[in-house]
Design an enzyme around this catalytic site. Structure first.
Site, PDB file in Angstrom:
ATOM      1  CD1 TRP A 100      -2.116  -2.182   1.930  1.00 56.97           C
ATOM      2  CD2 TRP A 100      -2.908  -1.367   0.001  1.00 56.97           C
ATOM      3  NE1 TRP A 100      -3.096  -3.027   1.471  1.00 56.97           N
ATOM      4  CE2 TRP A 100      -3.600  -2.558   0.305  1.00 56.97           C
ATOM      5  CE3 TRP A 100      -3.237  -0.678  -1.162  1.00 56.97           C
ATOM      6  CZ2 TRP A 100      -4.601  -3.073  -0.527  1.00 56.97           C
ATOM      7  CZ3 TRP A 100      -4.231  -1.187  -1.991  1.00 56.97           C
ATOM      8  CH2 TRP A 100      -4.897  -2.371  -1.667  1.00 56.97           C
ATOM      9  CG  ASP A 167      -3.366   3.967   4.006  1.00 54.69           C
ATOM     10  OD1 ASP A 167      -4.450   3.779   4.590  1.00 54.69           O
ATOM     11  OD2 ASP A 167      -3.011   3.329   2.992  1.00 54.69           O
ATOM     12  CE  LYS A 191      -8.510  -3.490   3.529  1.00 54.47           C
ATOM     13  NZ  LYS A 191      -7.795  -2.354   2.980  1.00 54.47           N
TER      14      LYS A 191
HETATM   15  C1  LIG Z   1      -7.125  -1.895   1.669  1.00 53.20           C
HETATM   16  C2  LIG Z   1      -6.117  -0.833   1.825  1.00 53.20           C
HETATM   17  C3  LIG Z   1      -6.010   0.229   0.912  1.00 53.20           C
HETATM   18  C4  LIG Z   1      -6.860   0.328  -0.345  1.00 53.20           C
HETATM   19  O1  LIG Z   1      -8.119   0.724  -0.032  1.00 53.20           O
HETATM   20  P1  LIG Z   1      -9.215   0.975  -1.192  1.00 53.20           P
HETATM   21  O2  LIG Z   1     -10.337   1.568  -0.389  1.00 53.20           O
HETATM   22  O3  LIG Z   1      -9.519  -0.360  -1.796  1.00 53.20           O
HETATM   23  O4  LIG Z   1      -8.647   1.919  -2.170  1.00 53.20           O
HETATM   24  C5  LIG Z   1      -5.064   1.202   1.149  1.00 53.20           C
HETATM   25  N1  LIG Z   1      -4.259   1.149   2.229  1.00 53.20           N
HETATM   26  C6  LIG Z   1      -4.326   0.150   3.122  1.00 53.20           C
HETATM   27  C7  LIG Z   1      -3.413   0.143   4.288  1.00 53.20           C
HETATM   28  C8  LIG Z   1      -5.257  -0.879   2.945  1.00 53.20           C
HETATM   29  O5  LIG Z   1      -5.327  -1.881   3.842  1.00 53.20           O
END
Ligand SMILES: *Cc1c(COP(=O)(O)O)cnc(C)c1O
Length: 354
Positions: A100, A167, A191
């Site tokens: 990511w 993030d 998540k």
């Molecule tokens: C799943 C995830 C993403 C991507 O998220 P989307 O909403 O599918 O764009 C980005 N960063 C992390 C840490 C993730 O676990």
């Protein structure tokens, strides 16, 4: 029978949230209308949006501290670019802790110069780099708090004199942190907060408005703030269900309350991985994620037996990401302790059979 849902994302939500959300699909607050067939400008939905935004700041202890919460679209992946569009003038520093982070770097690089302050790529991202310097003259520093794929998690964030962007897609609202150390936090809802379709952004307003580019309106945080997170039609179902999850979290004692549960789940899971001679963990011990535990069988011959046993126990979603292999148990806020106990029982039963 309800399965034990260890899915990495989209992932488990509290049963009571699913029930209330499904009721609102049929009849929202006894209005005789569905949540998804009313105007997003109706008082009813504006109240939902405002409540959700306020709950975010309340749960994070960020009320009255210059932060704004937004529920946007396009997933965390859109934030990879949006962060850079809003904050990147000359150069930014990124911590590379996995897939990511790499994607965030790739998008930001399309705009300007990106420098990797540190990386754990040399060990297939099984640890979190430490002891690196963050240059003071950079526009911002970006990190990924929890590495969903490899199962590592930043425990101590660096002292950062420049704006810190994080993030937090896969561990938002899972543990107590001093959230004032961050200037911008983003997280895809699917998540640990709600269904897919909305992305939470929490931003300190005073870091905005400093770049010289003309930011396209839908990518401009200032415009979203001015419009109360309603610049265009918001994803009403995802925002409402996220709000229900945040209310549930508050009833659970907020972040402090859920952290106690998350620590219990992680302790049981990792102690089985360490004590059971049939398994080995993937991530360096001190950097292990409390959300995504990654592990593998030492002897691949037991794979079929183990997977049959998992299935019989009603365990779902524990296959590892294709880039790591093995298994990944995602233990997000809504996953009950009992589900972890069932998984651990299957692992120890395998040991007695082997
Ligand atoms: C799943 C995830 C993403 C991507 O998220 P989307 O909403 O599918 O764009 C980005 N960063 C992390 C840490 C993730 O676990």
């Amino acid at each position: 029978m309800k399965k034990h849902n260890f899915s990495a994302g989209p992932s488990i939500l509290p049963q009571e949230v699913l029930l209330k959300a499904s009721e609102a699909i049929m009849d929202f607050d006894n209005s005789g209308l569905s949540l998804i067939e009313i105007s997003h400008r109706s008082k009813q939905f504006v109240d939902v949006m405002e409540n959700a935004r306020a709950l975010v700041l309340e749960l994070m202890g960020l009320e009255g501290k210059g932060y704004k919460a937004l529920f946007l679209q396009g997933g965390a992946s859109t934030q990879f670019l949006m962060v850079a569009l809003n904050l990147l003038e000359k150069r930014a520093g990124y911590l590379n802790t996995g897939a990511w982070s790499q994607k965030a770097i790739k998008e930001a690089k399309k705009l300007d110069d990106i420098y990797e302050v540190a990386s754990s790529e040399n060990a297939n991202f099984n640890y979190i780099p430490k002891g690196y310097d963050i240059p003071l003259d950079y526009d911002y520093f970006h990190c990924t708090s929890n590495n969903t794929i490899f199962g590592t998690q930043i425990k101590d964030f660096p002292k950062c004199e420049i704006p810190m962007v994080c993030d937090m897609s896969s561990d938002i609202f899972s543990r107590k942190l001093d959230f004032t150390q961050f200037d911008l936090i983003y997280a895809g809802a699917q998540k640990n907060m709600g269904p897919a379709g909305t992305t939470l952004v929490v931003v300190k307003e005073d870091i905005l408005g400093k770049v010289s580019r003309d930011i396209p309106s839908i990518m401009d945080y200032k415009i979203h703030i001015k419009q109360g997170s309603m610049f265009n039609t918001p994803p009403v179902f995802a925002v409402y269900t996220s709000m229900l999850t945040l209310e549930w979290l508050k009833r659970m004692g907020g972040i402090a309350g859920i952290e106690v549960e998350n620590e219990k789940k992680a302790r049981i899971m990792y102690s089985e991985i360490d004590l059971n001679p049939l398994f080995k963990g993937f991530a360096a011990k001190e950097d292990r994620s409390h959300m995504n535990a990654t592990f593998n069988l030492i002897n691949d011959n037991l794979k079929d037996t183990f997977e049959t046993m998992l299935k019989e126990a009603g365990i779902s979603g524990v296959n590892g990401h294709r880039s790591v292999g093995g298994y990944r148990a995602s233990m997000y806020n809504a996953l009950p302790l009992d589900s972890v106990k069932v998984l651990v029982e299957v692992m120890s039963e395998l040991e007695s059979k082997a």
